[in-house]
Write a protein that holds these residues in place. Structure first.
Motif, mmCIF file in Angstrom:
data_model
loop_
_atom_site.group_PDB
_atom_site.id
_atom_site.type_symbol
_atom_site.label_atom_id
_atom_site.label_comp_id
_atom_site.label_asym_id
_atom_site.label_seq_id
_atom_site.Cartn_x
_atom_site.Cartn_y
_atom_site.Cartn_z
ATOM 1 N N ASN A 166 -9.676 -10.860 -16.478
ATOM 2 C CA ASN A 166 -9.218 -11.653 -16.108
ATOM 3 C C ASN A 166 -7.882 -10.634 -15.190
ATOM 4 O OD1 ASN A 166 -11.041 -14.344 -16.732
ATOM 5 N ND2 ASN A 166 -9.312 -15.829 -16.519
ATOM 6 N N ARG A 167 -8.078 -10.921 -13.649
ATOM 7 C CA ARG A 167 -6.903 -9.808 -13.508
ATOM 8 C C ARG A 167 -6.099 -10.629 -12.620
ATOM 9 N NH1 ARG A 167 -7.908 -5.559 -8.727
ATOM 10 N NH2 ARG A 167 -6.482 -5.658 -7.491
ATOM 11 N N MET A 168 -4.746 -10.586 -12.618
ATOM 12 C CA MET A 168 -3.389 -11.347 -11.258
ATOM 13 C C MET A 168 -2.534 -11.017 -11.224
ATOM 14 S SD MET A 168 -4.775 -14.771 -12.078
ATOM 15 C CE MET A 168 -3.940 -15.549 -11.249
ATOM 16 N N TRP A 169 -2.233 -11.218 -10.592
ATOM 17 C CA TRP A 169 -0.752 -10.611 -9.870
ATOM 18 C C TRP A 169 0.522 -11.595 -10.790
ATOM 19 C CZ3 TRP A 169 1.068 -9.062 -4.846
ATOM 20 C CH2 TRP A 169 -0.006 -8.638 -4.306
ATOM 21 N N ALA A 170 1.219 -10.366 -11.703
ATOM 22 C CA ALA A 170 1.822 -11.060 -12.892
ATOM 23 C C ALA A 170 3.391 -10.710 -12.193
ATOM 24 C CB ALA A 170 2.216 -10.197 -13.645
ATOM 25 N N GLY A 171 3.552 -10.604 -11.092
ATOM 26 C CA GLY A 171 4.796 -9.742 -10.026
ATOM 27 C C GLY A 171 5.414 -8.892 -9.797
ATOM 28 N N GLY A 172 6.334 -9.068 -9.483
ATOM 29 C CA GLY A 172 6.645 -7.431 -8.621
ATOM 30 C C GLY A 172 8.645 -7.295 -8.747
ATOM 31 N N ARG A 173 8.271 -6.394 -7.865
ATOM 32 C CA ARG A 173 9.966 -5.806 -7.150
ATOM 33 C C ARG A 173 10.347 -5.000 -6.565
ATOM 34 N NH1 ARG A 173 8.889 -5.752 -11.927
ATOM 35 N NH2 ARG A 173 7.209 -3.754 -11.728
ATOM 36 N N VAL A 174 10.568 -6.092 -4.929
ATOM 37 C CA VAL A 174 10.377 -5.131 -3.461
ATOM 38 C C VAL A 174 12.055 -5.321 -2.931
ATOM 39 C CG1 VAL A 174 9.628 -5.928 -1.243
ATOM 40 C CG2 VAL A 174 8.651 -6.707 -3.249
ATOM 41 N N GLU A 175 12.347 -4.311 -2.512
ATOM 42 C CA GLU A 175 13.292 -3.679 -1.736
ATOM 43 C C GLU A 175 13.037 -3.708 -0.260
ATOM 44 O OE1 GLU A 175 15.724 -0.273 -3.674
ATOM 45 O OE2 GLU A 175 13.593 -0.227 -5.286
ATOM 46 N N PHE A 176 13.948 -4.468 0.077
ATOM 47 C CA PHE A 176 13.901 -3.796 1.927
ATOM 48 C C PHE A 176 14.884 -3.080 2.489
ATOM 49 C CE2 PHE A 176 12.814 -8.560 0.499
ATOM 50 C CZ PHE A 176 11.713 -8.412 0.718
ATOM 51 N N HIS A 180 4.303 1.058 -4.415
ATOM 52 C CA HIS A 180 4.217 1.394 -2.776
ATOM 53 C C HIS A 180 5.210 1.533 -2.187
ATOM 54 C CE1 HIS A 180 -0.192 -0.937 -3.602
ATOM 55 N NE2 HIS A 180 0.548 -1.621 -4.665
ATOM 56 N N GLU A 181 4.558 2.266 -1.374
ATOM 57 C CA GLU A 181 6.441 2.677 -0.030
ATOM 58 C C GLU A 181 6.278 2.957 1.289
ATOM 59 O OE1 GLU A 181 9.028 5.726 -2.975
ATOM 60 O OE2 GLU A 181 7.221 6.421 -1.361
ATOM 61 N N LEU A 182 6.426 2.384 1.884
ATOM 62 C CA LEU A 182 6.491 1.914 3.164
ATOM 63 C C LEU A 182 6.954 2.594 4.357
ATOM 64 C CD1 LEU A 182 5.222 -1.351 3.624
ATOM 65 C CD2 LEU A 182 2.946 0.164 2.965
ATOM 66 N N ARG A 183 5.788 3.473 5.076
ATOM 67 C CA ARG A 183 7.239 4.306 5.870
ATOM 68 C C ARG A 183 6.525 4.200 7.364
ATOM 69 N NH1 ARG A 183 10.067 8.536 3.580
ATOM 70 N NH2 ARG A 183 9.752 8.261 1.050
ATOM 71 N N CYS A 184 7.710 4.480 8.035
ATOM 72 C CA CYS A 184 7.171 4.476 9.781
ATOM 73 C C CYS A 184 6.679 6.218 9.543
ATOM 74 C CB CYS A 184 8.512 4.328 10.641
ATOM 75 S SG CYS A 184 8.061 3.979 12.239
ATOM 76 N N ARG A 185 5.244 5.606 10.669
ATOM 77 C CA ARG A 185 4.435 6.319 10.657
ATOM 78 C C ARG A 185 5.072 7.739 11.223
ATOM 79 N NH1 ARG A 185 -2.200 5.842 12.438
ATOM 80 N NH2 ARG A 185 -0.713 4.602 13.624
ATOM 81 N N GLU A 186 5.519 7.439 12.457
ATOM 82 C CA GLU A 186 6.331 7.678 13.438
ATOM 83 C C GLU A 186 7.163 8.577 13.188
ATOM 84 O OE1 GLU A 186 8.644 7.841 18.047
ATOM 85 O OE2 GLU A 186 7.958 5.581 16.797
ATOM 86 N N ASP A 187 7.941 8.388 12.341
ATOM 87 C CA ASP A 187 10.289 8.785 11.878
ATOM 88 C C ASP A 187 9.011 9.324 10.708
ATOM 89 O OD1 ASP A 187 10.388 6.762 11.783
ATOM 90 O OD2 ASP A 187 11.665 6.394 12.349
ATOM 91 N N GLN A 188 8.602 8.664 9.836
ATOM 92 C CA GLN A 188 8.830 8.641 8.209
ATOM 93 C C GLN A 188 9.835 8.135 7.430
ATOM 94 O OE1 GLN A 188 5.633 9.803 6.140
ATOM 95 N NE2 GLN A 188 4.846 9.399 8.312
ATOM 96 N N GLU A 220 8.398 -1.000 -3.343
ATOM 97 C CA GLU A 220 7.522 -1.747 -4.163
ATOM 98 C C GLU A 220 6.704 -1.940 -5.451
ATOM 99 O OE1 GLU A 220 3.945 -5.673 -4.053
ATOM 100 O OE2 GLU A 220 4.621 -4.656 -2.057
ATOM 101 N N GLU A 221 7.050 -2.251 -6.245
ATOM 102 C CA GLU A 221 7.023 -2.024 -7.627
ATOM 103 C C GLU A 221 5.749 -3.205 -7.943
ATOM 104 O OE1 GLU A 221 8.950 -1.835 -10.934
ATOM 105 O OE2 GLU A 221 9.881 0.702 -10.022
ATOM 106 N N HIS A 222 4.287 -3.119 -8.285
ATOM 107 C CA HIS A 222 4.052 -4.581 -8.265
ATOM 108 C C HIS A 222 3.164 -4.824 -9.687
ATOM 109 C CE1 HIS A 222 -0.439 -6.015 -6.715
ATOM 110 N NE2 HIS A 222 0.124 -6.937 -7.686
#
Length: 286
Positions: free
Chosen positions: A84-94, A131-139, A145-147
């Motif tokens: 079994n594989r499940m989401w356990a939690g996470g920490r997200v910074e906006f 996971h790190e999300l960056r704007c493709r235009e200016d990076q 997010e830690e998942h």
């Protein structure tokens, strides 16, 4: 059952992958319809919190899918032998708004692999991915997010933890959410999630020991994050969530919000008083 070789699994720490996607307006509008968001969604507007999970979808060829509907193990994520594989939690910074219509780059890296033993669930393996999300235009960095993903063996059908000595009773003002089977189907489609626990009831009972279809953990987290943003009356700086008990089709989930010293505490409570998920959110500092 195969032996869990932690030395081998921990060799996946540091593995990386990259992806890019455009925060398409149509996808956001379909998400709004799925959860009855109510407010209009338009291009150029900030994406609501945690809706980034409906983007960067992965799809392995059908021939490569495992019996649970997931893609093959052992590529980016380690080949944990527990079923079994499940989401356990996470920490997200906006850090900056994700704007609908923008093109975004996603960088993912395996941070940690840990082995634990639980009295209720037995052997567990936790995999944490950054996971790190960056704007493709200016990076510029937009979101960090830690998942946490948990792997475990199934339990016999109907076996659940004892009720807490004092089951939680939500207040009369708690918001409720009772997803239908179509809600689960639509969210699975939006996230391209082939995990059969969300749409195949026979598989749930026979193979993974659940009494019915499982409500997506990230769907519950998304609803709690939306409530947190309302409670904080502004943009969130962080959102931490932890799944505690699975919720099943037919459950009415009561969502409780409490504001203390500028931080929000949130609970998603099941009909029997178990807490399905707990979360904390902080407000963006001026």
């Amino acid at each position: 059952m195969k032996t869990v070789n932690m030395e081998y699994l921990r060799s996946w720490i540091g593995r990386q992958q990259h992806d890019e996607d455009t925060l398409d307006i149509r996808q956001a509008q379909l998400m709004a319809a799925t959860i009855d968001h109510g407010a209009a969604i338009g291009p150029g507007e900030p994406l609501p919190p945690l809706w980034h999970w409906i983007y960067f979808r992965e799809g392995a060829p059908a021939a490569e899918l495992g019996p649970d509907g997931h893609g093959p193990r052992g590529d980016f994520l380690p080949p944990v032998p527990l079923r079994n594989r499940m989401w356990a939690g996470g920490r997200v910074e906006f850090l900056r708004p994700l704007i609908i219509g923008d093109s975004v780059h996603k960088h993912s890296r395996v941070l940690d692999v840990q082995h634990k033993q639980s009295r209720s669930w037995g052997e567990l393996v936790f995999v944490t991915v950054l996971h790190e999300l960056r704007c493709r235009e200016d990076q510029l960095l937009l979101l960090r997010e830690e998942h946490d993903i948990v792997y475990r063996q199934p339990r016999p059908v109907g076996q659940r933890d004892p009720l807490p000595e004092t089951p939680y009773t939500p207040s009369s003002g708690a918001k409720t959410f009772t997803p239908a089977a179509t809600t689960l189907f639509r969210y699975s489609a939006l996230t391209f999630n082939g995990h059969r626990i969300h749409y195949d009831a026979d598989y749930c009972r026979r193979e993974e020991g659940y009494p019915d279809l499982v409500i997506h953990g990230p769907l519950i987290a998304t609803l709690l994050a939306g409530l947190a943003r309302q409670c904080l009356q502004g943009d969130m700086q962080s959102f931490h969530y932890r799944a505690l008990n699975p919720a099943f089709l037919g459950d009415t989930i009561s969502m409780e919000t409490r504001l203390t010293n500028g931080a929000a505490t949130l609970l998603a409570v099941l009909p029997d008083g178990r807490v399905a998920m707990e979360a904390q959110a902080t407000k963006e500092t001026p």
